[in-house]
Design a protein around this motif. Structure first.
Motif, PDB file in Angstrom:
ATOM      1  N   UNK A 163       0.817  -1.258  -0.120  1.00 14.24           N
ATOM      2  CA  UNK A 163      -0.064  -0.094   0.067  1.00 14.24           C
ATOM      3  C   UNK A 163       0.748   1.369  -0.029  1.00 14.24           C
ATOM      4  N   UNK A 164       2.080   1.432   0.547  1.00 12.32           N
ATOM      5  CA  UNK A 164       2.907   2.474   0.672  1.00 12.32           C
ATOM      6  C   UNK A 164       3.439   2.621  -0.615  1.00 12.32           C
ATOM      7  N   UNK A 165       3.618   1.776  -1.205  1.00 11.35           N
ATOM      8  CA  UNK A 165       4.041   1.841  -2.617  1.00 11.35           C
ATOM      9  C   UNK A 165       3.393   2.359  -3.603  1.00 11.35           C
ATOM     10  N   UNK A 166       1.969   2.168  -3.306  1.00 15.38           N
ATOM     11  CA  UNK A 166       0.809   2.785  -4.068  1.00 15.38           C
ATOM     12  C   UNK A 166       0.463   4.147  -3.573  1.00 15.38           C
ATOM     13  N   UNK A 167       1.504   5.019  -3.703  1.00 19.74           N
ATOM     14  CA  UNK A 167       1.023   6.595  -3.534  1.00 19.74           C
ATOM     15  C   UNK A 167       0.835   6.779  -1.891  1.00 19.74           C
TER      16      UNK A 167
ATOM     17  N   UNK B  64      -1.207   2.473   2.146  1.00 17.84           N
ATOM     18  CA  UNK B  64      -0.543   1.934   3.145  1.00 17.84           C
ATOM     19  C   UNK B  64      -0.819   2.453   4.376  1.00 17.84           C
ATOM     20  N   UNK B  65      -1.122   3.610   4.686  1.00 16.86           N
ATOM     21  CA  UNK B  65      -1.427   4.464   6.002  1.00 16.86           C
ATOM     22  C   UNK B  65      -2.771   3.888   6.458  1.00 16.86           C
ATOM     23  N   UNK B  66      -3.760   3.764   5.289  1.00 12.40           N
ATOM     24  CA  UNK B  66      -5.178   3.146   5.810  1.00 12.40           C
ATOM     25  C   UNK B  66      -5.065   1.919   6.110  1.00 12.40           C
ATOM     26  N   UNK B  67      -4.217   0.896   5.363  1.00 11.45           N
ATOM     27  CA  UNK B  67      -4.265  -0.567   5.849  1.00 11.45           C
ATOM     28  C   UNK B  67      -3.542  -0.635   7.215  1.00 11.45           C
TER      29      UNK B  67
END
Length: 243
Positions: free
Chosen positions: A139-143, A147-150
């Motif tokens: 997720x962090x690699x996707x903008x 990643x923060x949400x997950x």
């Protein structure tokens, strides 16, 4: 209706319906009262967990012959193995800290050695932590924002594995489903928590004596309000320190 008895419980059905009482500032206020009776216990437990982390990291880098001088050094197979070892060792200890907060919310006594209570199911807890780490990294690699949400949405994974005896995947899914219903409040919780930990950093770590138990007690209250049998209210907050 799900076949999972945990999901069919009245508390979880209420949480999934968006009817649970989730108020971060009220939870922080309640947790502050609990912290007055548990900050010494949490502080000692936190020191124990931190000492174990440092020992595992230092010993691991030496045994695996890892020298971390650049970002490239952190992309080696040896560093990935070190991360796996850290997750295996630390995840049950962090689950122990989380459950200390849950037990305080339930007005139960907590002690320093509670951090070791879940070593027997370390593999299951570590599997949950590893899956979470992987999906958060993706997720962090996707903008960054996914990643923060997950990271926020999976916050109750270890507690659900330990407290409700769920599998790693079931715990992750249920945590995401429930947190999604109150996402704004949980974003607020993590923003406030980040600010408190940053403040503790400016005090050279002294502030962690209060911030650490406050964080885990607040998280415990939020968990109990979502997955427990009844909403939590502070009625007794006596001292519970025991080594």
């Amino acid at each position: 209706m799900s076949d999972n008895p945990i999901e069919n419980s009245a508390a979880v059905q209420r949480a999934l319906a968006g009817k649970a009482n989730i108020d971060v500032f009220a939870a922080l206020k309640q947790a502050n009262e609990l912290t007055k009776g548990s900050f010494a216990t949490f502080s000692f437990a936190g020191v124990v967990v931190l000492a174990i982390f440092i020992a595992v990291f230092v010993l691991g880098t030496q045994l695996l012959n890892i020298e971390i001088n650049s970002a490239e050094d952190m992309a080696t197979p040896e560093y990935s193995l070190l991360n796996l070892i850290i997750i295996l060792v630390m995840s049950p200890l962090l689950a122990g800290l989380t459950m200390m907060g849950v037990n305080r919310a339930r007005r139960k006594e907590v002690k320093v050695l509670d951090v070791f209570q879940w070593i027997s199911i370390a593999v299951v807890i570590a599997l949950g932590a590893l899956i979470v780490a992987i999906i958060v990294e993706i997720g962090l690699q996707l903008f960054i924002l996914p990643g923060l949400y997950l990271g926020i949405a999976t916050t109750f994974t270890s507690a659900l594995i330990v407290d409700k005896k769920l599998t790693a995947v079931s715990a992750i899914v249920l945590s995401v489903r429930v947190v999604n219903r109150y996402l704004g409040q949980f974003v607020l919780f993590f923003v406030v928590s980040l600010g408190l930990f940053a403040f503790a950093g400016f005090t050279l770590g002294v502030g962690l004596v209060w911030v650490l138990p406050l964080y885990f007690n607040t998280k415990g209250i939020l968990y109990e309000n979502l997955f427990g049998d009844a909403d939590f209210s502070v009625e007794q907050t006596g001292s519970t320190f025991s080594a």
